[in-house]
Design a protein around this motif. Structure first.
Motif, PDB file in Angstrom:
ATOM      1  N   ILE A   2       0.857  -1.187   0.000  1.00 33.56           N
ATOM      2  CA  ILE A   2       0.000   0.000   0.000  1.00 33.56           C
ATOM      3  C   ILE A   2       0.895   1.240   0.000  1.00 33.56           C
ATOM      4  O   ILE A   2       1.770   1.380   0.853  1.00 33.56           O
ATOM      5  N   LEU A   3       0.668   2.143  -0.955  1.00 31.74           N
ATOM      6  CA  LEU A   3       1.438   3.377  -1.076  1.00 31.74           C
ATOM      7  C   LEU A   3       0.508   4.571  -1.112  1.00 31.74           C
ATOM      8  O   LEU A   3      -0.520   4.535  -1.789  1.00 31.74           O
ATOM      9  N   ALA A   4       0.882   5.627  -0.425  1.00 34.98           N
ATOM     10  CA  ALA A   4       0.145   6.884  -0.505  1.00 34.98           C
ATOM     11  C   ALA A   4       0.738   7.715  -1.637  1.00 34.98           C
ATOM     12  O   ALA A   4       1.957   7.791  -1.795  1.00 34.98           O
ATOM     13  N   CYS A   5      -0.116   8.326  -2.410  1.00 38.97           N
ATOM     14  CA  CYS A   5       0.315   9.177  -3.517  1.00 38.97           C
ATOM     15  C   CYS A   5       0.918  10.474  -2.963  1.00 38.97           C
ATOM     16  O   CYS A   5       0.331  11.102  -2.078  1.00 38.97           O
ATOM     17  N   PRO A   6       2.073  10.904  -3.490  1.00 36.55           N
ATOM     18  CA  PRO A   6       2.668  12.151  -3.005  1.00 36.55           C
ATOM     19  C   PRO A   6       1.918  13.401  -3.463  1.00 36.55           C
ATOM     20  O   PRO A   6       2.196  14.493  -2.980  1.00 36.55           O
ATOM     21  N   HIS A   7       0.943  13.245  -4.371  1.00 39.99           N
ATOM     22  CA  HIS A   7       0.199  14.378  -4.900  1.00 39.99           C
ATOM     23  C   HIS A   7      -1.170  14.522  -4.241  1.00 39.99           C
ATOM     24  O   HIS A   7      -1.473  15.554  -3.660  1.00 39.99           O
ATOM     25  N   CYS A   8      -1.997  13.471  -4.330  1.00 42.04           N
ATOM     26  CA  CYS A   8      -3.363  13.549  -3.782  1.00 42.04           C
ATOM     27  C   CYS A   8      -3.493  12.811  -2.449  1.00 42.04           C
ATOM     28  O   CYS A   8      -4.514  12.899  -1.793  1.00 42.04           O
ATOM     29  N   HIS A   9      -2.458  12.049  -2.080  1.00 41.31           N
ATOM     30  CA  HIS A   9      -2.375  11.309  -0.819  1.00 41.31           C
ATOM     31  C   HIS A   9      -3.365  10.156  -0.727  1.00 41.31           C
ATOM     32  O   HIS A   9      -3.592   9.606   0.337  1.00 41.31           O
ATOM     33  N   GLY A  10      -3.944   9.782  -1.872  1.00 45.63           N
ATOM     34  CA  GLY A  10      -4.798   8.607  -1.923  1.00 45.63           C
ATOM     35  C   GLY A  10      -3.964   7.339  -1.817  1.00 45.63           C
ATOM     36  O   GLY A  10      -2.774   7.334  -2.165  1.00 45.63           O
ATOM     37  N   LEU A  11      -4.572   6.270  -1.323  1.00 48.07           N
ATOM     38  CA  LEU A  11      -3.855   5.006  -1.143  1.00 48.07           C
ATOM     39  C   LEU A  11      -3.968   4.147  -2.390  1.00 48.07           C
ATOM     40  O   LEU A  11      -5.018   4.069  -3.014  1.00 48.07           O
ATOM     41  N   ASN A  12      -2.857   3.509  -2.742  1.00 47.87           N
ATOM     42  CA  ASN A  12      -2.759   2.667  -3.931  1.00 47.87           C
ATOM     43  C   ASN A  12      -2.132   1.334  -3.544  1.00 47.87           C
ATOM     44  O   ASN A  12      -1.217   1.293  -2.733  1.00 47.87           O
ATOM     45  N   ARG A  13      -2.594   0.260  -4.169  1.00 45.35           N
ATOM     46  CA  ARG A  13      -1.992  -1.059  -3.964  1.00 45.35           C
ATOM     47  C   ARG A  13      -1.094  -1.338  -5.173  1.00 45.35           C
ATOM     48  O   ARG A  13      -1.564  -1.347  -6.310  1.00 45.35           O
ATOM     49  N   VAL A  14       0.203  -1.557  -4.898  1.00 44.60           N
ATOM     50  CA  VAL A  14       1.175  -1.813  -5.954  1.00 44.60           C
ATOM     51  C   VAL A  14       1.968  -3.059  -5.573  1.00 44.60           C
ATOM     52  O   VAL A  14       2.516  -3.124  -4.466  1.00 44.60           O
ATOM     53  N   PRO A  15       2.042  -4.050  -6.473  1.00 46.10           N
ATOM     54  CA  PRO A  15       2.868  -5.229  -6.162  1.00 46.10           C
ATOM     55  C   PRO A  15       4.325  -4.822  -5.943  1.00 46.10           C
ATOM     56  O   PRO A  15       4.845  -3.937  -6.646  1.00 46.10           O
ATOM     57  N   ASP A  16       4.988  -5.439  -4.973  1.00 41.22           N
ATOM     58  CA  ASP A  16       6.389  -5.118  -4.670  1.00 41.22           C
ATOM     59  C   ASP A  16       7.267  -5.190  -5.917  1.00 41.22           C
ATOM     60  O   ASP A  16       8.185  -4.391  -6.083  1.00 41.22           O
ATOM     61  N   THR A  17       6.982  -6.142  -6.781  1.00 43.14           N
ATOM     62  CA  THR A  17       7.796  -6.341  -7.979  1.00 43.14           C
ATOM     63  C   THR A  17       7.597  -5.225  -9.007  1.00 43.14           C
ATOM     64  O   THR A  17       8.362  -5.133  -9.959  1.00 43.14           O
ATOM     65  N   ARG A  18       6.584  -4.373  -8.825  1.00 36.15           N
ATOM     66  CA  ARG A  18       6.302  -3.308  -9.799  1.00 36.15           C
ATOM     67  C   ARG A  18       6.675  -1.911  -9.294  1.00 36.15           C
ATOM     68  O   ARG A  18       6.409  -0.919  -9.974  1.00 36.15           O
ATOM     69  N   LEU A  19       7.298  -1.833  -8.122  1.00 38.73           N
ATOM     70  CA  LEU A  19       7.640  -0.524  -7.560  1.00 38.73           C
ATOM     71  C   LEU A  19       8.555   0.286  -8.476  1.00 38.73           C
ATOM     72  O   LEU A  19       8.437   1.510  -8.554  1.00 38.73           O
TER      73      LEU A  19
END
Length: 140
Positions: A2-19
């Motif tokens: 789970i990552l927070a967007c640095p722009h809108c601060h919304g939460l996103n799910r991103v696979p570790d392999t796609r960071l």
């Protein structure tokens, strides 16, 4: 992850392999990694320090602080070099006094690594870039 967007601060799910694949925010479509520190405020702090699963490196600083000013380029260069392993944020202790008090900041610059709302490490004072990156590696 789970990552927070640095722009809108919304939460996103991103696979570790796609960071490292330049992921974009599902809400605002902006890049999730910019290679630059973001400004932390009372409004966005918990999204990045508590809800996001990426370690957050915080530089507690103030505009009047000479060592803070001289460390700023080092902090920015480290963000550019080792993101997406960490999220980098700067917190102005003058405009965000409640957050500075929450973490008991008594001297600046103070560097802190936070993940899941827990402080993983804390360092008072500026340091050279290689020493800073070496210090951060223990938290990755």
């Amino acid at each position: 992850m789970i990552l927070a967007c640095p722009h809108c601060h919304g939460l996103n799910r991103v696979p570790d392999t796609r960071l490292s694949d330049a992921p974009s925010c599902g809400r605002c479509k902006s890049p999730l990694f910019t290679g630059a520190p973001m400004e932390l405020t009372a409004e966005n702090f918990d999204a990045h320090a508590v809800k996001s699963e990426l370690p957050l490196v915080v530089d507690f600083w103030a505009a009047w602080c000479g060592p803070c000013q001289s460390f700023a380029p080092v902090f920015s260069a480290a963000a550019e070099e080792i993101e997406p392993g960490f999220r980098f944020g700067k917190l102005d202790t003058e405009s965000q006094q409640a957050l500075a008090a929450r973490f008991g900041i008594r001297s600046i610059p103070t560097l802190m690594v936070i993940k899941g709302g827990k402080i993983l490490g804390q360092q008072a004072g500026a340091m050279p870039k290689q020493a800073f990156i070496q210090w951060l590696k223990q938290f990755s």
